[in-house]
Scaffold this active site. Structure first.
Site, PDB file in Angstrom:
ATOM      1  CD  GLU A   1      -2.994   1.318   2.113  1.00 19.17           C
ATOM      2  OE1 GLU A   1      -3.308   0.281   2.727  1.00 19.17           O
ATOM      3  OE2 GLU A   1      -3.588   2.406   2.239  1.00 19.17           O
TER       4      GLU A   1
ATOM      5  CG  ASP B   1      -1.123  13.874  -0.962  1.00 21.38           C
ATOM      6  OD1 ASP B   1      -2.061  13.961  -0.148  1.00 21.38           O
ATOM      7  OD2 ASP B   1       0.031  13.551  -0.626  1.00 21.38           O
TER       8      ASP B   1
ATOM      9  CE  LYS C   1      -2.861  26.256  -6.515  1.00 20.73           C
ATOM     10  NZ  LYS C   1      -2.071  26.966  -5.529  1.00 20.73           N
TER      11      LYS C   1
ATOM     12  CG  ASP D   1     -11.861  12.766  -2.963  1.00 22.84           C
ATOM     13  OD1 ASP D   1     -10.686  12.783  -3.396  1.00 22.84           O
ATOM     14  OD2 ASP D   1     -12.215  13.380  -1.941  1.00 22.84           O
TER      15      ASP D   1
ATOM     16  NE  ARG E   1      -7.244   9.398   9.517  1.00 18.75           N
ATOM     17  CZ  ARG E   1      -7.157   9.788  10.789  1.00 18.75           C
ATOM     18  NH1 ARG E   1      -7.306  11.041  11.081  1.00 18.75           N
ATOM     19  NH2 ARG E   1      -6.899   8.938  11.736  1.00 18.75           N
TER      20      ARG E   1
END
Ligand SMILES: C[S@@+](CC[C@H](N)C(=O)[O-])C[C@H]1O[C@@H](n2cnc3c(N)ncnc32)[C@H](O)[C@@H]1O
Length: 199
Positions: free
Chosen positions: A23, A97, A101, A133, A172
């Site tokens: 992971e 992450d 931009k 997402d 999370r």
């Protein structure tokens, strides 16, 4: 110095040569700990540079008596470079992450270079699981992965990317996305031999 492919021998991590799962960017380690508990016969490697998350996972692993976890506290790209071909059965990259931009897109951990590494590292029949997402990142993931000859996207219809797989364990960031009513995309790719497998 760039590590050489194969410079880490997985047998030094798990001498019994059990199936290895990786992971990347496990955050607080909720998903990794659940997977380690659910799959005691597998060896799970977690890679995460965020020390608070590493400390959380270590505390959880100790509390639950998990012995099938190994942690790399560094940039996953170094680890990908150092592992040998075909050594992994499963790779997870969950809610990485998004770097929204355009000038930061090169920092995204899923890109054409890591896509080729994922294909190199998975054994035939192995699986890559991604979630995000961020719809722009979801598109970029597909653009990076679909051209890879030895990776087949396991999707037949929209439910396959809108609904998590049955054995899914939440993370999370997935919880944050749900709370904010942001839809998530789940992508699964199988490592195939000699080109694309028809779904
Ligand atoms: C948005 S968080 C998601 C955490 C977790 N996967 C989740 O779904 O809750 C992304 C994580 O990736 C880690 N990360 C960022 N760049 C990384 C890299 N190059 N290698 C490994 N982990 C990285 C960050 O430290 C952070 O913990």
């Amino acid at each position: 110095m760039v590590p050489q492919a194969g410079s880490i021998d997985p047998a030094t991590l798990f001498p019994d040569r059990r199936p290895l799962w990786l992971e990347i960017g496990f955050g607080g380690g909720e998903h990794l700990a659940e997977q380690a508990a659910a799959h005691p016969d597998c060896g799970l490697i977690g890679c995460e540079p965020y020390m608070t998350g590493v400390a959380r996972l270590l505390a959880e692993a100790e509390a639950r008596g998990l012995t099938n976890l190994r942690i790399v506290v560094d940039d996953a790209r170094l680890l990908l470079d150092a592992l040998p071909d075909g050594c992994l059965e499963r790779i997870f990259v969950l809610f990485p992450d998004p770097w929204p931009k355009a000038r930061h897109h090169k920092r995204r951990i899923v890109n054409p270079m890591t896509a080729a590494q994922f294909a190199r590292l998975l054994r035939p029949g192995g699986e890559l699981r991604l979630a995000t997402d961020d719809m722009d990142y979801a598109r970029a993931m597909l653009l990076a992965l679909l051209p890879v000859r030895n990776l087949a996207w396991l999707a037949r219809g929209p439910a396959d990317w809108r609904v998590p797989p049955p054995d899914w364990t939440s993370t999370r960031y997935q919880g944050k996305a749900r709370k904010a009513d942001r839809p998530c995309v789940y992508l699964r790719f199988e490592r195939v031999i000699g080109g694309r497998k028809k779904p």
